[in-house]
Write a protein that holds these residues in place. Structure first.
Motif, PDB file in Angstrom:
ATOM      1  N   ASP A  23       0.847  -1.197   0.000  1.00 29.24           N
ATOM      2  CA  ASP A  23       0.000   0.000   0.000  1.00 29.24           C
ATOM      3  C   ASP A  23       0.885   1.251   0.000  1.00 29.24           C
ATOM      4  OD1 ASP A  23      -2.986  -1.017   0.857  1.00 29.24           O
ATOM      5  OD2 ASP A  23      -1.372  -2.313   1.575  1.00 29.24           O
ATOM      6  N   ARG A  49      -9.091  -3.659 -11.474  1.00 30.27           N
ATOM      7  CA  ARG A  49      -8.401  -3.743 -10.187  1.00 30.27           C
ATOM      8  C   ARG A  49      -8.934  -4.895  -9.352  1.00 30.27           C
ATOM      9  NH1 ARG A  49     -11.003   0.479  -5.806  1.00 30.27           N
ATOM     10  NH2 ARG A  49     -13.160  -0.147  -6.121  1.00 30.27           N
ATOM     11  N   GLU A  50      -8.132  -5.290  -8.395  1.00 34.60           N
ATOM     12  CA  GLU A  50      -8.537  -6.262  -7.377  1.00 34.60           C
ATOM     13  C   GLU A  50      -8.199  -5.675  -6.008  1.00 34.60           C
ATOM     14  OE1 GLU A  50      -6.657 -10.022  -8.118  1.00 34.60           O
ATOM     15  OE2 GLU A  50      -7.747 -10.346  -9.974  1.00 34.60           O
ATOM     16  N   PRO A  51      -8.996  -5.936  -4.965  1.00 38.63           N
ATOM     17  CA  PRO A  51     -10.282  -6.608  -5.054  1.00 38.63           C
ATOM     18  C   PRO A  51     -11.211  -5.879  -6.027  1.00 38.63           C
ATOM     19  CG  PRO A  51      -9.705  -6.067  -2.761  1.00 38.63           C
ATOM     20  CD  PRO A  51      -8.678  -5.468  -3.621  1.00 38.63           C
ATOM     21  N   ARG A  61     -13.791  -5.784   0.836  1.00 35.53           N
ATOM     22  CA  ARG A  61     -13.641  -4.386   1.249  1.00 35.53           C
ATOM     23  C   ARG A  61     -14.392  -4.093   2.543  1.00 35.53           C
ATOM     24  NH1 ARG A  61     -10.954  -1.546  -2.567  1.00 35.53           N
ATOM     25  NH2 ARG A  61     -10.811  -2.651  -4.545  1.00 35.53           N
ATOM     26  N   PHE A  79     -10.404 -13.829  -1.535  1.00 34.17           N
ATOM     27  CA  PHE A  79      -9.519 -13.223  -2.539  1.00 34.17           C
ATOM     28  C   PHE A  79      -9.432 -14.129  -3.770  1.00 34.17           C
ATOM     29  CE2 PHE A  79      -7.684 -10.512   0.938  1.00 34.17           C
ATOM     30  CZ  PHE A  79      -7.831  -9.289   0.307  1.00 34.17           C
ATOM     31  N   ARG A  83     -10.891 -13.346  -7.554  1.00 34.14           N
ATOM     32  CA  ARG A  83     -10.035 -13.417  -8.752  1.00 34.14           C
ATOM     33  C   ARG A  83     -10.614 -14.372  -9.785  1.00 34.14           C
ATOM     34  NH1 ARG A  83      -5.588 -13.959  -6.287  1.00 34.14           N
ATOM     35  NH2 ARG A  83      -5.648 -11.700  -6.149  1.00 34.14           N
ATOM     36  N   ARG A 105      -3.219  -4.694  -8.950  1.00 39.03           N
ATOM     37  CA  ARG A 105      -3.116  -5.898  -8.115  1.00 39.03           C
ATOM     38  C   ARG A 105      -3.618  -7.127  -8.864  1.00 39.03           C
ATOM     39  NH1 ARG A 105      -1.356  -4.820  -3.228  1.00 39.03           N
ATOM     40  NH2 ARG A 105      -1.856  -2.868  -2.192  1.00 39.03           N
ATOM     41  N   SER A 109      -0.307 -10.257  -5.107  1.00 37.38           N
ATOM     42  CA  SER A 109      -0.774  -9.636  -3.857  1.00 37.38           C
ATOM     43  C   SER A 109      -1.262 -10.696  -2.879  1.00 37.38           C
ATOM     44  CB  SER A 109      -1.910  -8.642  -4.122  1.00 37.38           C
ATOM     45  OG  SER A 109      -1.413  -7.400  -4.567  1.00 37.38           O
ATOM     46  N   ARG A 156      -3.715  10.125   1.462  1.00 34.07           N
ATOM     47  CA  ARG A 156      -5.116   9.713   1.378  1.00 34.07           C
ATOM     48  C   ARG A 156      -5.910  10.294   2.536  1.00 34.07           C
ATOM     49  NH1 ARG A 156      -5.840   3.546   0.958  1.00 34.07           N
ATOM     50  NH2 ARG A 156      -3.899   2.966  -0.043  1.00 34.07           N
ATOM     51  N   PHE A 163      -4.798  -3.871   7.030  1.00 37.39           N
ATOM     52  CA  PHE A 163      -3.874  -4.342   6.006  1.00 37.39           C
ATOM     53  C   PHE A 163      -2.663  -3.417   5.885  1.00 37.39           C
ATOM     54  CE2 PHE A 163      -7.681  -6.551   4.794  1.00 37.39           C
ATOM     55  CZ  PHE A 163      -7.264  -7.693   4.142  1.00 37.39           C
TER      56      PHE A 163
HETATM   57  P1  TYD Z   1      -5.901  -1.649  -2.519  1.00 36.24           P
HETATM   58  O1  TYD Z   1      -5.282  -1.827  -3.847  1.00 36.24           O
HETATM   59  O2  TYD Z   1      -5.103  -0.888  -1.514  1.00 36.24           O
HETATM   60  O3  TYD Z   1      -7.349  -1.040  -2.654  1.00 36.24           O
HETATM   61  P2  TYD Z   1      -7.803   0.452  -2.295  1.00 36.24           P
HETATM   62  O4  TYD Z   1      -6.922   1.346  -3.107  1.00 36.24           O
HETATM   63  O5  TYD Z   1      -9.246   0.478  -2.708  1.00 36.24           O
HETATM   64  O6  TYD Z   1      -7.599   0.612  -0.809  1.00 36.24           O
HETATM   65  O7  TYD Z   1      -6.204  -3.118  -1.997  1.00 36.24           O
HETATM   66  C1  TYD Z   1      -6.866  -3.289  -0.794  1.00 36.24           C
HETATM   67  C2  TYD Z   1      -6.103  -4.153   0.169  1.00 36.24           C
HETATM   68  O8  TYD Z   1      -6.318  -5.542  -0.127  1.00 36.24           O
HETATM   69  C3  TYD Z   1      -4.612  -3.928   0.191  1.00 36.24           C
HETATM   70  O9  TYD Z   1      -4.221  -3.566   1.517  1.00 36.24           O
HETATM   71  C4  TYD Z   1      -4.039  -5.267  -0.169  1.00 36.24           C
HETATM   72  C5  TYD Z   1      -5.122  -6.252   0.093  1.00 36.24           C
HETATM   73  N1  TYD Z   1      -5.090  -7.444  -0.791  1.00 36.24           N
HETATM   74  C6  TYD Z   1      -4.773  -8.682  -0.244  1.00 36.24           C
HETATM   75  O10 TYD Z   1      -4.493  -8.790   0.969  1.00 36.24           O
HETATM   76  N2  TYD Z   1      -4.779  -9.797  -1.062  1.00 36.24           N
HETATM   77  C7  TYD Z   1      -5.091  -9.712  -2.386  1.00 36.24           C
HETATM   78  O11 TYD Z   1      -5.091 -10.748  -3.081  1.00 36.24           O
HETATM   79  C8  TYD Z   1      -5.422  -8.434  -2.937  1.00 36.24           C
HETATM   80  C9  TYD Z   1      -5.789  -8.320  -4.379  1.00 36.24           C
HETATM   81  C10 TYD Z   1      -5.417  -7.323  -2.101  1.00 36.24           C
END
Ligand code: TYD
Length: 222
Positions: A23, A49-51, A61, A79, A83, A105, A109, A156, A163
């Motif tokens: 992050d 993007r993921e999630p 989320r 997760f 995907r 992502r 990730s 932000r 996380f």
């Molecule tokens: P992020 O890209 O930070 O989304 P946003 O910009 O909307 O906050 O992703 C969200 C969180 O999800 C990030 O802290 C990482 C986590 N993540 C996992 O733990 N495993 C995964 O497989 C993915 C895709 C994300």
């Protein structure tokens, strides 16, 4: 240009580029920049993007504020299901249609984050590679974890979710650092947006030239 229609490519298949990193590396900003640059070069780009925003992604989320609400097993399952759906409904069809897919992502990730949460990274990788197309290029944006945490907090204007805590992200970064995939390129993402954008463009441009999608003469900037 639909890259699947280029006469040089044998199969009608697009290209998949994943942006990865902890992050606060600036992935989302860089993905938007890269998408604009590729479109300016005449390519048809699908940015995702993921999630995801699908049912599993929304459930993930919703868990961000209180990660303890999910067991590590349930979290990993969500997760992967997210995907699977992403591949079936968006990534797979876009690649089959010859598009250039950029994803903020992907499964690296899961290997790094759920690996840092206690799962075996090698098993997570194998589970994902059994159904998810391998990316043609993985851009791993690298900043020290304390920089990532500071960016999340300062830019932000958000408090850190579960996380995004520094000790956890330090473990995530260590797993990312250990990746040795031939398609993976490490990008020093500690500079400003413009500098990082240039560092990202170099391997993307090289891939497109290698795949005969653009010619050597293309240096498009916005
Ligand atoms: P992020 O890209 O930070 O989304 P946003 O910009 O909307 O906050 O992703 C969200 C969180 O999800 C990030 O802290 C990482 C986590 N993540 C996992 O733990 N495993 C995964 O497989 C993915 C895709 C994300």
């Amino acid at each position: 240009m639909n890259i699947g229609e280029t006469p040089h490519k044998e199969k009608s298949k697009g290209l998949l580029i994943a942006l990865e990193g902890i992050d606060g590396t600036g992935k989302s900003t860089q993905l938007a920049l890269l998408a604009r640059r590729l479109r300016a070069a005449g390519l048809e780009v699908v940015a995702t993007r993921e999630p995801t925003d699908g049912p599993y992604g929304r459930q993930i989320r919703a868990s961000f504020a209180n990660r303890a609400a999910l067991s590590p097993e349930e979290e990993l399952r969500l997760f992967i299901e997210d995907r699977r759906e992403h591949v079936q409904t968006l990534i797979g069809p876009a690649l089959a249609a010859g598009k250039l897919v950029l994803t903020d992502r992907y499964y690296f990730s899961t290997v790094a984050y759920q690996g840092a949460a206690g799962h075996d990274p090698a098993k997570i990788l194998a589970a994902n590679e059994s159904f998810a197309p391998r990316p043609d290029l993985v851009l791993l944006l690298v900043v020290p974890p304390q920089v990532g945490v500071r960016r999340v907090r300062d830019f932000r204007g958000e408090s850190l979710n579960d996380f995004e805590q520094e000790d956890y992200l330090t473990r995530v970064a260590a797993i990312f650092a250990a990746f040795a995939d031939p398609s993976l390129v490490r990008i020093d993402a500690s500079g400003d947006i413009e500098q990082v954008g240039e560092k990202i463009w170099a391997p993307v441009r090289a891939l497109l030239i290698r795949e005969k999608i653009i010619s050597e003469g293309v240096h498009e900037r916005e």
